[in-house]
Design an enzyme around this catalytic site. Sequence first.
Site, PDB file in Angstrom:
ATOM      1  CB  SER A  31      -0.205   2.690  -4.101  1.00 45.61           C
ATOM      2  OG  SER A  31       0.150   3.968  -3.502  1.00 45.61           O
TER       3      SER A  31
ATOM      4  CE  LYS B 168       3.322  -1.942   1.143  1.00 44.81           C
ATOM      5  NZ  LYS B 168       4.674  -2.456   0.767  1.00 44.81           N
TER       6      LYS B 168
END
Length: 398
Positions: A301, A51
């Site tokens: 992720s 992110k």
Amino acid sequence: MLTGADVDDAVRALSTVMRRTPLVASRVLSERIGCDVWLKCENLQRTGSFKPRGAYLRISRLSAEERARGVVAASAGNHAQGVAWSAAELGIRARVYMPTGAALPKIAATKAYGAEVILEGSTVDEALESARRYADETGAILIHPFDHRDIVAGQSTVGAEILQQMPDVDAIVVPTGGGGLLAGIASAVKARRPETTVIGVQAAQAAAWPQSLAAGHPLALAAMNTMADGIAVARPGDVPFEHITQLVDSIVTVSEESLSTALLLMLERAKLVVEPAGAAGVAALAAGTLDLSGKVCVVVSGGNIDPLLLSHVTTHGLTAAGRFLTVTATVSDRPGGLIALLELLRDRGASVVDVVHSRVADDLYLDEVQVTVSVETRGPEHQREVRRALADAGFLRE
């Protein structure tokens, strides 16, 4: 649509602030699906997920006047930390709205990076509405978790790194929520290696993309229920939707059991701490959902998981993998009744973890007790063997 030049600009902008996360070979996945499988470990990125790539790029491109107004965001945790860290690095005030059920470690980490945290709403979408209202009222700049061109450009640097580390990659598998990461990776990869297959993976109980793609425009889910909070997004973003419809080859879904089994696989075999959302791509491969060949890269992720959730998910994964069995048996309420049950389990190689003894079940006779026993087993076949032995001995009542 992002161009190759946009991706190059993002790579240059982030080259000095983002970690170049490693590619790690996965022998267990390679053997399981018959491909050469590698893991792109974004769980080892700053703040524990991909992110910050998009958040930092977006915030760094704000004007001086916009920076003075501060930024606001909404997230279940990973985007929150990415925005908080990025804003602190750039000397900008940040407020983050998080759902009331957000994991405590993610809340604490976001605060530790310097952001003001407001708990509001039960989902990320509800928290996002609060962030929008705050932006409208104060002039703060909303840093959307996925629906902005700069966010997608920042996430595209994951794809650019994969091509640098694995130039001949045949397929890339990506966990998918709102679509920013998938859109970014697809933009970088298809511009340079269009023959590479790019696949998104969603949790089946929070899968907005299949119905949205079928309709030709983003649609919102009425409800979601998944352990993978990082990809639990009710409505795909408009910016990612444009990219994904043109660039992504397919999007598949995985069950909750597959997610927990994949998380357990990462712990045991890859020695990686991964959150359920981060393990979605691994889940798709391990469950046999995808028919792939050649060299495959799976994006891991994120790795921000509450230790309490990790404990629950590990138990869930052990059960799904046939490694943990709970049965309710009926035994004689005479001396030696419980021992007979435990000796049978011992003889069948099932290690007892927990025993609950009750005399108040509805269908018990006066001289019986009910015992709920949890045992460790070696897999599905061993579980069937244990159940057969218990039934043959009269411990299981139909």
